[in-house]
Structure formats: structure tokens, C-alpha cells
Design an enzyme around this catalytic site. Structure first.
Site, PDB file in Angstrom:
ATOM      1  N   GLY A   1     -21.268 -50.546 -53.110  1.00 54.40           N
ATOM      2  CA  GLY A   1     -22.654 -50.446 -53.553  1.00 54.40           C
ATOM      3  C   GLY A   1     -22.851 -49.386 -54.622  1.00 54.40           C
ATOM      4  N   MET A   2     -24.081 -49.268 -55.072  1.00 49.10           N
ATOM      5  CA  MET A   2     -24.398 -48.368 -56.178  1.00 49.10           C
ATOM      6  C   MET A   2     -24.067 -46.916 -55.846  1.00 49.10           C
ATOM      7  SD  MET A   2     -27.972 -48.212 -58.331  1.00 49.10           S
ATOM      8  CE  MET A   2     -29.005 -47.696 -56.943  1.00 49.10           C
TER       9      MET A   2
ATOM     10  N   ASP B   1     -17.713 -54.058 -41.620  1.00 48.29           N
ATOM     11  CA  ASP B   1     -19.095 -54.336 -41.236  1.00 48.29           C
ATOM     12  C   ASP B   1     -19.507 -53.250 -40.256  1.00 48.29           C
ATOM     13  OD1 ASP B   1     -21.474 -55.205 -40.174  1.00 48.29           O
ATOM     14  OD2 ASP B   1     -20.710 -57.145 -39.466  1.00 48.29           O
TER      15      ASP B   1
ATOM     16  N   ALA C   1     -26.031 -49.790 -46.340  1.00 48.62           N
ATOM     17  CA  ALA C   1     -27.459 -49.800 -46.027  1.00 48.62           C
ATOM     18  C   ALA C   1     -28.083 -51.147 -46.353  1.00 48.62           C
ATOM     19  CB  ALA C   1     -28.187 -48.715 -46.814  1.00 48.62           C
TER      20      ALA C   1
ATOM     21  N   TYR D   1     -38.664 -50.756 -43.628  1.00 48.18           N
ATOM     22  CA  TYR D   1     -37.502 -50.085 -44.208  1.00 48.18           C
ATOM     23  C   TYR D   1     -37.496 -48.605 -43.839  1.00 48.18           C
ATOM     24  CZ  TYR D   1     -34.583 -47.847 -47.748  1.00 48.18           C
ATOM     25  OH  TYR D   1     -33.642 -47.072 -48.387  1.00 48.18           O
TER      26      TYR D   1
ATOM     27  N   LYS E   1     -34.708 -46.558 -41.503  1.00 52.29           N
ATOM     28  CA  LYS E   1     -33.952 -45.394 -41.967  1.00 52.29           C
ATOM     29  C   LYS E   1     -34.195 -44.181 -41.075  1.00 52.29           C
ATOM     30  CE  LYS E   1     -31.675 -45.268 -45.240  1.00 52.29           C
ATOM     31  NZ  LYS E   1     -30.227 -45.562 -45.430  1.00 52.29           N
TER      32      LYS E   1
END
Length: 284
Positions: free
Chosen positions: A12-13, A38, A62, A127, A131
Site C-alpha cells: 500500500g501507499m 491476510d 488497513a 471508519y 480505527k
């Protein structure tokens, strides 16, 4: 001292840039993409971490689709919340530091001064709730850092900068961008540097653990950010959030105070303007 690092969500980023920051420092890093691990699979998490025996686990995996989370809160919570407990438990097994990436969305945006690490969370969205569950799960790890950040953009993932540039390329002019949400845009290579610095300190010093905020400087609105992105290539018009109703409620003010991060690392946050310049050079 070189540490052994395990990075989840390495494709991911944020994960990509954390791995790059570690590799540039000569650190030993095991990058695990979603395909490789996973994190919602408790047995797979346990086996991967016990085999690697890392000193530091950086969880960059995430569920980040903020609006989709409203209809898929169970899935968002499984990834952002429950899975973090699996990581925390096995971090204890191997005596590793767990670094959990969290978000400004744990706050409701009702303040008008920067949020401190000890302010009480009150998420407005699924969301944000997911978190927050992840933050609480991370605290199960004897050694942990919960690093809240905000408004991320980087060259290895979808983000606001890419969206605005694509609109301009497709001929949208003027652009209408909300001017009633304030935060601190953050370039993911800058965040990655902060993560590495914080983790190195927290691995050795228990006083550097717990909740920390990192975001680039200065604060601005999405409208301000959009104007910096487009320059003279398009006109940007300020509008209210009501103009673009979305499933998830965004906090109107989610500026994070980075005072504790600065105190721990001795380094001030970098500027998102310099990050934007680098981004635009790398993604012509």
C-alpha cells in the site's frame, strides 16, 4: 543498532514508503503485502511473526475506503480493529514493538485548536470507529505506538492530489472543493521517516511509547490544498461540505498537534508543500 522489521500492508501507499525508508537506512525489513499475509487470519499472523521474530512490527494494512465503510462496518472493523489484536498478541510472544497507524477520524472535529494525544476520541464515521477499535487493540501489546496521522498523499496509492490532477486533465474547470474542513496534509515519505524515527526510539525507551501524532505542516483546508495542487492550470472555487453529501461524516477540524512527536524525535514535521513538489516531480 540495526533492528529486524516486519511491515504488513507493504504493497500500500504507506507500507511501500515505510519499506523504502527502512531499506535506505540499511535496516533488515520483511515486507508482507496483503497477498503474502491476510492480517485477519489469526493463525497466519501468528505463524508469520513467530517465524520472522521481528523487533518491530509496523502495521500498514488497513481498510481505507471511508465512505464504503458505512455499509461495511463489520469488514472495516475486522481489518482495522480485530486483526490488530492478533498482531498485538503475537508481538508479545516475540517481545516486539507494535506500531499501529491510526487517523484523525477518531475525533469529531468539534474543536478549533489542535487535537492532543490525550484528547478523548469521538469518531463520527464507521471508519473512525473501526480505527479506534484498532488503537484499543494495539494497546494489548506491552510495547506499542499508536501513530495518528491525517490527509495522506503519496505516489504509490490513490489520494486527493491524484484525484484533483485527474479532474483537471479531464477538463473540469472550475473545480469546486470544500473549504470548511481543516487538517494537515501529509506526504507519505515524510510519514515513513517519522514512523522509523519514532519506532527506533520507542523500541529502546518506554517513555516514547503510547499515542503519538504526526502530520506535515502547515494546516489548511481542502480548498487551500487544491489550489496548491493546480497552480495556474485551473480555477478552484470554495464550497461547503453540504455541496457534496457523502455517506461518511468528515470531522470539520482534524488538525493534530505534533508536539509529542517533536519532543520524542527532536525533529519538526516536514512541510506538505515540499512533499507536494516532490510528488509532482515523481508523477509528471
Amino acid at each position: 543498532m540495526t533492528l529486524r522489521w516486519l511491515v504488513t500492508g507493504a504493497g500500500g501507499m504507506v507500507g511501500h514508503d515505510v519499506c523504502a525508508a527502512l531499506e535506505s537506512r540499511g535496516e533488515a525489513v520483511l515486507p508482507l503485502t496483503k497477498a503474502a499475509l491476510d492480517i485477519t487470519d489469526a493463525v497466519a499472523v501468528r505463524d508469520a511473526v513467530r517465524h520472522a521474530k521481528p523487533d518491530v512490527i509496523v502495521n500498514c494494512a488497513a481498510y481505507t475506503k471511508v465512505d464504503d465503510a458505512e455499509a461495511n462496518e463489520h469488514l472495516a472493523t475486522a481489518i482495522n480493529g480485530s486483526a490488530v489484536e492478533f498482531l498485538a498478541n503475537v508481538a508479545n510472544d516475540v517481545d516486539a514493538l507494535l506500531v499501529q497507524i491510526s487517523t484523525d477520524f477518531v475525533f469529531d472535529g468539534s474543536r478549533r485548536t489542535p487535537y492532543e494525544v490525550n484528547d478523548v476520541p469521538a469518531p463520527l464515521s464507521a471508519y473512525g470507529r473501526s480505527k479506534l477499535v484498532g488503537e484499543q487493540a494495539a494497546s494489548i501489546a506491552r510495547k506499542h505506538v499508536v501513530l495518528r496521522t491525517a490527509w495522506l498523499f503519496g505516489v504509490h496509492g490513490s489520494n486527493f492530489v491524484a484525484t484533483i490532477r485527474n479532474l483537471v486533465r479531464n477538463g473540469t474547470n472550475p473545480l469546486r472543493v470544500v473549504n470548511d474542513q481543516r487538517g494537515r496534509p501529509t506526504y507519505t515519505p515524510h510519514l515513513a521517516d517519522a514512523i522509523v524515527r519514532l519506532a527506533q526510539r520507542a523500541h529502546e525507551d518506554e517513555n516514547a511509547r503510547g499515542i503519538v501524532h504526526y502530520a506535515d505542516e502547515p494546516e489548511c483546508t481542502w480548498f487551500d490544498f487544491a489550489r496548491a495542487i493546480v497552480g495556474e492550470r485551473a480555477t478552484v472555487m470554495p464550497v461547503s461540505s453540504d455541496t457534496f453529501p457523502r455517506p461518511a461524516i468528515r470531522p470539520a477540524y482534524s488538525v493534530l498537534s505534533t508536539e509529542r512527536c517533536e519532543r520524542i524525535t527532536g525533529v519538526k514535521p516536514q512541510s506538505w508543500e515540499s512533499g507536494l513538489r516532490d510528488y509532482l516531480e515523481r508523477r509528471v
